[in-house]
Scaffold this motif. Structure first.
Motif, PDB file in Angstrom:
ATOM      1  N   LEU A   1      16.792 -71.489  61.649  1.00 48.34           N
ATOM      2  CA  LEU A   1      17.574 -70.818  60.421  1.00 48.34           C
ATOM      3  C   LEU A   1      17.368 -71.575  59.271  1.00 48.34           C
ATOM      4  O   LEU A   1      17.773 -71.207  58.019  1.00 48.34           O
ATOM      5  N   VAL A   2      16.784 -72.861  59.207  1.00 38.37           N
ATOM      6  CA  VAL A   2      16.587 -73.680  58.262  1.00 38.37           C
ATOM      7  C   VAL A   2      15.441 -73.384  57.275  1.00 38.37           C
ATOM      8  O   VAL A   2      14.403 -73.180  57.915  1.00 38.37           O
ATOM      9  N   ASN A   3      15.647 -73.583  55.874  1.00 37.07           N
ATOM     10  CA  ASN A   3      14.510 -73.359  55.011  1.00 37.07           C
ATOM     11  C   ASN A   3      13.540 -74.614  55.286  1.00 37.07           C
ATOM     12  O   ASN A   3      14.081 -75.580  54.634  1.00 37.07           O
ATOM     13  N   ARG A   4      12.607 -74.549  56.124  1.00 35.42           N
ATOM     14  CA  ARG A   4      12.041 -75.834  56.763  1.00 35.42           C
ATOM     15  C   ARG A   4      11.395 -76.684  55.459  1.00 35.42           C
ATOM     16  O   ARG A   4      10.469 -76.303  54.551  1.00 35.42           O
ATOM     17  N   GLY A   5      11.711 -77.904  55.567  1.00 38.34           N
ATOM     18  CA  GLY A   5      10.978 -78.935  54.492  1.00 38.34           C
ATOM     19  C   GLY A   5      12.010 -79.032  53.317  1.00 38.34           C
ATOM     20  O   GLY A   5      11.497 -79.657  52.405  1.00 38.34           O
ATOM     21  N   ILE A   6      12.913 -78.265  53.126  1.00 42.31           N
ATOM     22  CA  ILE A   6      13.623 -78.419  51.853  1.00 42.31           C
ATOM     23  C   ILE A   6      14.248 -79.424  51.434  1.00 42.31           C
ATOM     24  O   ILE A   6      14.747 -79.564  50.175  1.00 42.31           O
ATOM     25  N   ALA A   7      14.544 -80.346  52.480  1.00 46.06           N
ATOM     26  CA  ALA A   7      15.240 -81.513  51.994  1.00 46.06           C
ATOM     27  C   ALA A   7      14.604 -82.861  52.684  1.00 46.06           C
ATOM     28  O   ALA A   7      15.095 -83.186  53.603  1.00 46.06           O
ATOM     29  N   PRO A   8      13.520 -83.574  51.910  1.00 48.94           N
ATOM     30  CA  PRO A   8      12.824 -84.595  52.545  1.00 48.94           C
ATOM     31  C   PRO A   8      13.595 -85.915  52.241  1.00 48.94           C
ATOM     32  O   PRO A   8      13.386 -86.916  52.982  1.00 48.94           O
TER      33      PRO A   8
ATOM     34  N   GLN B   1      16.844 -83.161  65.784  1.00 49.81           N
ATOM     35  CA  GLN B   1      16.020 -81.917  65.519  1.00 49.81           C
ATOM     36  C   GLN B   1      16.556 -81.074  63.933  1.00 49.81           C
ATOM     37  O   GLN B   1      15.518 -80.803  63.311  1.00 49.81           O
ATOM     38  N   HIS B   2      17.773 -80.991  63.763  1.00 52.40           N
ATOM     39  CA  HIS B   2      18.139 -80.269  62.513  1.00 52.40           C
ATOM     40  C   HIS B   2      17.918 -81.255  61.595  1.00 52.40           C
ATOM     41  O   HIS B   2      17.397 -80.540  60.453  1.00 52.40           O
ATOM     42  N   LEU B   3      17.906 -82.504  61.473  1.00 48.88           N
ATOM     43  CA  LEU B   3      17.400 -83.107  60.266  1.00 48.88           C
ATOM     44  C   LEU B   3      15.892 -82.926  60.258  1.00 48.88           C
ATOM     45  O   LEU B   3      15.427 -83.045  58.894  1.00 48.88           O
ATOM     46  N   TYR B   4      15.213 -82.934  61.461  1.00 51.49           N
ATOM     47  CA  TYR B   4      13.730 -82.833  61.205  1.00 51.49           C
ATOM     48  C   TYR B   4      13.226 -81.484  60.676  1.00 51.49           C
ATOM     49  O   TYR B   4      12.264 -81.298  59.887  1.00 51.49           O
ATOM     50  N   ALA B   5      14.225 -80.477  60.953  1.00 45.51           N
ATOM     51  CA  ALA B   5      13.962 -79.018  60.285  1.00 45.51           C
ATOM     52  C   ALA B   5      14.193 -78.888  58.702  1.00 45.51           C
ATOM     53  O   ALA B   5      13.419 -78.454  58.115  1.00 45.51           O
ATOM     54  N   TYR B   6      15.123 -79.840  58.449  1.00 47.13           N
ATOM     55  CA  TYR B   6      15.227 -80.193  56.855  1.00 47.13           C
ATOM     56  C   TYR B   6      14.287 -80.938  56.159  1.00 47.13           C
ATOM     57  O   TYR B   6      13.571 -80.602  55.039  1.00 47.13           O
ATOM     58  N   ALA B   7      13.788 -81.917  56.760  1.00 49.14           N
ATOM     59  CA  ALA B   7      12.965 -82.898  56.281  1.00 49.14           C
ATOM     60  C   ALA B   7      11.253 -82.574  56.300  1.00 49.14           C
ATOM     61  O   ALA B   7      10.673 -82.923  55.272  1.00 49.14           O
ATOM     62  N   THR B   8      10.974 -81.612  57.277  1.00 52.43           N
ATOM     63  CA  THR B   8       9.277 -81.401  57.212  1.00 52.43           C
ATOM     64  C   THR B   8       9.330 -79.944  57.841  1.00 52.43           C
ATOM     65  O   THR B   8      10.074 -79.357  58.584  1.00 52.43           O
ATOM     66  N   LYS B   9       8.091 -79.493  57.650  1.00 47.25           N
ATOM     67  CA  LYS B   9       7.587 -78.257  58.098  1.00 47.25           C
ATOM     68  C   LYS B   9       6.769 -78.306  59.420  1.00 47.25           C
ATOM     69  O   LYS B   9       6.189 -77.472  60.036  1.00 47.25           O
ATOM     70  N   ASP B  10       6.608 -79.615  59.759  1.00 48.79           N
ATOM     71  CA  ASP B  10       5.747 -79.745  61.041  1.00 48.79           C
ATOM     72  C   ASP B  10       6.547 -79.167  62.345  1.00 48.79           C
ATOM     73  O   ASP B  10       7.777 -79.125  62.349  1.00 48.79           O
TER      74      ASP B  10
ATOM     75  N   LEU C   1      19.978 -83.219  50.927  1.00 48.70           N
ATOM     76  CA  LEU C   1      21.098 -82.528  51.729  1.00 48.70           C
ATOM     77  C   LEU C   1      22.345 -82.012  50.898  1.00 48.70           C
ATOM     78  O   LEU C   1      22.762 -81.397  51.523  1.00 48.70           O
ATOM     79  N   ASN C   2      22.444 -82.833  49.900  1.00 46.69           N
ATOM     80  CA  ASN C   2      23.570 -82.288  48.995  1.00 46.69           C
ATOM     81  C   ASN C   2      23.412 -80.965  48.473  1.00 46.69           C
ATOM     82  O   ASN C   2      22.323 -80.300  48.202  1.00 46.69           O
ATOM     83  N   ALA C   3      24.451 -80.227  48.832  1.00 45.06           N
ATOM     84  CA  ALA C   3      24.673 -78.730  48.465  1.00 45.06           C
ATOM     85  C   ALA C   3      23.917 -77.899  49.425  1.00 45.06           C
ATOM     86  O   ALA C   3      23.929 -76.684  49.129  1.00 45.06           O
ATOM     87  N   ARG C   4      23.339 -78.255  50.379  1.00 49.75           N
ATOM     88  CA  ARG C   4      22.504 -77.723  51.554  1.00 49.75           C
ATOM     89  C   ARG C   4      23.332 -78.009  52.830  1.00 49.75           C
ATOM     90  O   ARG C   4      23.636 -76.940  53.504  1.00 49.75           O
TER      91      ARG C   4
END
Length: 443
Positions: free
Chosen positions: A405-412, A381-390, A417-420
């Motif tokens: 707390l994740v800025n959704r979709g910021i790291a597809p 789920q945490h990876l999902y939060a980074y990868a998509t806004k769905d 993921l580097n630096a985030r």
């Protein structure tokens, strides 16, 4: 043909000093000193020095880039030495076949043809590309001399023509050097996130739009450190079946490539090494590695996340499930969720996560998940939060207490993921791919 290129060709073909491949068993006879315009060039201890081999003086490619004022770039994926004059910074590169064996020299977009018997620049045991110094030095219009007594190469650049009396002074605006421009262009090619001195995060591709003069010396030094770290990883990876992809394009969302059996075989092969390290080196008891491969593949597929790569990330985060950091095995926390370096108070907000699946306890670092299955799903789920806004897939219950707390979709992609996810995490995504996932694919 430009004066620059004519000069370099004449030097190579005229035999003043030819590119020499390191012969099998050849050894460096001496280290060489380098002085440019009266200033000694200092090469960091432990790094590749300039050297004399078979009567020729060789210098690390980085020295040319940073001290002779020319754009010189090493592309490890294609084994190309790229030299560009100030007027040809945008020249395109010729394509190379996959995994070339020889080093190719490209000048202003044109391949320099060198007879095989003349040799080539080579890569040293320290994994540094070295080239004959005199060739490049004289090709740039420098005066190059050799002082035998001190084994010193002296290089003097030609002074610029002074302005005639009465002329207005030249523009005093700070100018970026070709070496600095080359550095930004090289970093841009990695398409990876970088953390700046002021703690902001940019993708390295943005550097193509920026002037090196806008960065402080401290920031440029940090960029050089990043470049050296990134150069250790190939820009491409070959998948089973022969498909070659750029690691920068490898997305978090997608289907797994490695099977659960491959992941198990990889972990089984790593287990003796990890056991020996824990017991002999770290003097710690080896923790049996849980069989989570099937869970990661299955739950990853339910979210459309690459479960095999998430498994590789878990191996990196937990040090192969030996939990050498603050998180403990009984927490079922396989990616360090909420492990911030400070113990929890027990009053942390679940932020909508299911309290029957996750909790906090005072004095414990990170979240605690009720079962291994819950821990794996929280990770996915945490990876999902980074990868998509769905939104979460239908029927799924929130288990990750940091999801909102994740800025959704910021790291597809994994490299974003580097630096985030990790700070500064300059090669965090590359390491997951090359150091963990790639070995699993070979099983």
């Amino acid at each position: 043909m430009s004066k620059f290129r004519k000069s370099l060709v004449s030097l190579l073909c005229g035999g003043i000093l030819l590119f020499a491949a390191a012969p099998a068993g050849a050894t460096m006879t001496h280290e060489a000193n380098i002085v440019i315009n009266g200033s000694p060039v200092v090469i960091a201890a432990g790094d590749q020095p300039a050297m004399i081999l078979n009567g020729r003086t060789y210098v690390p490619l980085r020295v040319i880039s940073e001290h002779l004022g020319i754009r010189v770039q090493w592309l490890p994926a294609t084994k190309q030495v790229v030299i560009a004059t100030a007027n040809n910074l945008s020249s395109s590169l010729p394509e190379r076949s996959e995994k070339p064996r020889d080093i190719q020299i490209v000048i202003d977009g044109k391949v320099l043809q060198v007879s095989p018997e003349l040799g080539q620049p080579f890569i040293t045991a320290m994994n540094r590309t070295v080239v004959p110094l005199r060739v490049v030095g004289e090709a740039l219009g420098c005066e190059v001399s050799w002082q035998q007594s001190s084994r010193t190469v002296e290089i003097k650049t030609k002074p610029s023509t002074p302005e005639p009396p009465g002329q207005p002074p030249a523009d005093s605006t700070p100018k970026s050097s070709p070496a600095d421009l080359s550095l930004l262009q090289e970093l841009a090619g990695y398409k990876t996130n970088l953390r700046l001195v002021d703690k902001t995060v940019i993708n390295s591709e943005e550097l193509l739009k920026m002037d090196p003069a806008s960065f402080s010396p401290e920031q440029m030094q940090l960029f050089r450190q990043y470049r050296d770290q990134l150069s250790k990883y190939d820009a491409k990876i070959k998948l089973p079946g022969g498909t070659v992809i750029n690691t920068a394009d490898l997305t978090i969302m997608g289907s797994s490539v490695a099977t659960a059996d491959q992941l198990r075989a990889w972990i089984a092969a790593e287990t003796p090494r990890i056991r020996a390290k824990m017991e002999q080196q770290l003097k710690r008891k080896f923790i049996p590695i849980p069989d989570l491969a099937e869970l990661y593949i299955k739950i990853g597929a339910e979210y459309g996340v690459r479960g095999d790569l998430a498994f590789a990330q878990a191996a990196k985060e937990t040090h192969y499930w030996q939990f050498t950091g603050d998180v403990q095995p009984w927490q079922n926390n396989f990616c360090g969720l909420w492990a911030t370096g400070s113990p929890c108070t027990g009053q942390e907000s679940l932020n909508g996560a299911d309290p029957t699946q996750v909790r906090f306890e005072p004095g414990v670092h990170g979240a605690i998940f009720v079962t291994p299955e819950a821990g794996v799903e929280a990770h996915i789920q945490h990876l999902y939060a980074y990868a998509t806004k769905d939104p979460l897939p239908p029927g799924k219950v929130l288990i990750d207490p940091r999801f909102t707390l994740v800025n959704r979709g910021i790291a597809p992609t994994w490299q974003k993921l580097n630096a985030r996810w990790a700070v500064p995490g300059t090669t965090y995504g590359q390491s997951i791919i090359h150091d963990y996932w790639k070995p699993a694919l070979a099983k």
